[in-house]
Design a protein around this motif. Structure first.
Motif, mmCIF file in Angstrom:
data_model
loop_
_atom_site.group_PDB
_atom_site.id
_atom_site.type_symbol
_atom_site.label_atom_id
_atom_site.label_comp_id
_atom_site.label_asym_id
_atom_site.label_seq_id
_atom_site.Cartn_x
_atom_site.Cartn_y
_atom_site.Cartn_z
ATOM 1 N N HIS A 3 0.767 -1.827 -0.057
ATOM 2 C CA HIS A 3 -0.107 0.391 -0.189
ATOM 3 C C HIS A 3 0.816 1.096 -0.141
ATOM 4 O O HIS A 3 1.801 1.177 0.853
ATOM 5 N N ILE A 4 0.675 2.185 -1.306
ATOM 6 C CA ILE A 4 1.855 3.265 -1.001
ATOM 7 C C ILE A 4 1.325 4.387 -0.763
ATOM 8 O O ILE A 4 -0.545 4.767 -0.738
ATOM 9 N N HIS A 5 1.383 5.362 -0.473
ATOM 10 C CA HIS A 5 1.044 7.022 0.186
ATOM 11 C C HIS A 5 2.555 7.797 0.238
ATOM 12 O O HIS A 5 3.316 7.498 0.781
ATOM 13 N N ILE A 6 1.911 9.132 -0.005
ATOM 14 C CA ILE A 6 2.598 9.726 -0.405
ATOM 15 C C ILE A 6 2.167 10.648 0.255
ATOM 16 O O ILE A 6 1.080 11.519 0.438
ATOM 17 N N LYS A 7 3.166 11.816 0.899
ATOM 18 C CA LYS A 7 2.769 12.540 1.880
ATOM 19 C C LYS A 7 4.189 13.240 2.597
ATOM 20 O O LYS A 7 5.302 12.986 2.326
ATOM 21 N N LYS A 8 3.280 14.981 2.749
ATOM 22 C CA LYS A 8 4.833 15.807 2.857
ATOM 23 C C LYS A 8 4.886 15.965 4.096
ATOM 24 O O LYS A 8 5.179 15.040 5.502
ATOM 25 N N PHE A 9 6.497 16.611 4.348
ATOM 26 C CA PHE A 9 6.808 16.027 5.991
ATOM 27 C C PHE A 9 6.141 16.335 7.058
ATOM 28 O O PHE A 9 5.825 15.256 7.971
ATOM 29 N N ASN A 10 5.204 17.323 6.604
ATOM 30 C CA ASN A 10 4.341 17.976 7.970
ATOM 31 C C ASN A 10 3.231 16.733 8.543
ATOM 32 O O ASN A 10 2.237 17.108 8.969
ATOM 33 N N ALA A 46 10.839 17.461 0.665
ATOM 34 C CA ALA A 46 10.567 16.357 -0.006
ATOM 35 C C ALA A 46 9.108 15.766 0.384
ATOM 36 O O ALA A 46 8.368 16.329 1.434
ATOM 37 N N LEU A 47 8.444 15.286 -0.896
ATOM 38 C CA LEU A 47 7.365 14.306 -0.431
ATOM 39 C C LEU A 47 7.879 12.893 0.161
ATOM 40 O O LEU A 47 8.563 12.236 -1.036
ATOM 41 N N HIS A 48 7.200 12.576 0.837
ATOM 42 C CA HIS A 48 7.751 11.252 1.405
ATOM 43 C C HIS A 48 7.084 9.175 0.393
ATOM 44 O O HIS A 48 5.187 9.950 0.999
ATOM 45 N N VAL A 49 6.984 9.039 -0.497
ATOM 46 C CA VAL A 49 6.874 7.855 -0.926
ATOM 47 C C VAL A 49 6.592 6.639 0.178
ATOM 48 O O VAL A 49 8.130 6.136 0.529
ATOM 49 N N GLU A 92 8.131 -1.174 -7.580
ATOM 50 C CA GLU A 92 6.872 -0.917 -7.243
ATOM 51 C C GLU A 92 6.871 0.687 -6.002
ATOM 52 O O GLU A 92 6.169 1.196 -7.293
ATOM 53 N N ILE A 93 7.833 0.780 -5.549
ATOM 54 C CA ILE A 93 8.162 1.939 -5.040
ATOM 55 C C ILE A 93 8.527 3.338 -6.063
ATOM 56 O O ILE A 93 8.016 4.443 -5.703
ATOM 57 N N MET A 94 9.329 2.669 -6.993
ATOM 58 C CA MET A 94 9.802 3.480 -8.086
ATOM 59 C C MET A 94 8.885 3.774 -8.933
ATOM 60 O O MET A 94 8.525 4.933 -9.404
ATOM 61 N N GLU A 95 8.010 2.934 -9.361
ATOM 62 C CA GLU A 95 7.294 3.401 -10.124
ATOM 63 C C GLU A 95 6.041 4.541 -9.803
ATOM 64 O O GLU A 95 5.653 5.345 -10.915
ATOM 65 N N SER A 96 5.592 4.199 -8.779
ATOM 66 C CA SER A 96 4.552 4.971 -7.495
ATOM 67 C C SER A 96 5.120 6.227 -7.447
ATOM 68 O O SER A 96 4.625 7.495 -7.237
ATOM 69 N N SER A 97 6.912 6.399 -7.735
ATOM 70 C CA SER A 97 7.303 8.126 -7.293
ATOM 71 C C SER A 97 7.427 8.048 -8.175
ATOM 72 O O SER A 97 7.109 9.430 -8.569
ATOM 73 N N ILE A 98 7.753 7.928 -9.398
ATOM 74 C CA ILE A 98 7.890 8.433 -10.682
ATOM 75 C C ILE A 98 6.353 9.461 -11.143
ATOM 76 O O ILE A 98 6.703 10.171 -11.236
#
Length: 147
Positions: A3-10, A46-49, A92-98
């Motif tokens: 399960h992938i989540h993208i979050k800002k630092f805060n 950064a955005l954290h994946v 998978e994490i790289m594809e989500s990061s791209i």
């Protein structure tokens, strides 16, 4: 399943921050036997994946917009817990990061500083080598670009 989540630092809670920093330390300091300052103040930009399986962070990257780290948008600190590497979570994490770079920054050109032993892996995702090999924290790297 990852399960992938993208979050800002805060947006990271203290447990998530602790777990992702622990994963980075396990890989980049302990496993690779490299003493370096991982906490570089860039995490705030950064955005954290984050890739989670069974409520555990098992894969991670951080992504940046153009000019926040390199001239181009970039992906870095690519990490997969070694107990979970056989499942293809690196890809998978790289594809989500791209996809995250494309969606959050509306840009297709992405740079990374790849450890040279991973050239084939990053090439399989569409990155191309640029320039000569160099040492970063005592480990051979090469600049790679996707566009």
């Amino acid at each position: 399943m990852l399960h992938i989540h993208i979050k800002k630092f805060n947006e990271l809670n203290t447990s998530e921050l602790y777990e992702l920093l622990k994963l980075r330390s396990e890989i980049f300091v302990v496993e690779q036997n490299c003493v370096y300052q991982d906490l570089d103040d860039k995490d705030k930009k950064a955005l954290h994946v984050i890739g989670i399986r069974d409520n555990i962070i098992v894969a991670y990257t951080r992504i940046f917009g153009p000019g926040d780290y390199f001239k181009e948008a970039s992906i870095g600190r690519v990490a997969v817990d070694k107990r979970y590497r056989r499942f293809g979570y690196g890809k998978e994490i790289m594809e989500s990061s791209i996809k995250g770079v494309q969606e959050h920054f509306n840009i297709d050109t992405i740079q990374l500083s790849a450890q040279t032993y991973l050239i084939k892996f990053y090439s399989s995702l569409g990155f191309k080598k640029v320039g000569e090999e160099y040492l970063e924290d005592g480990i051979p790297h090469i600049k790679m670009i996707m566009n």
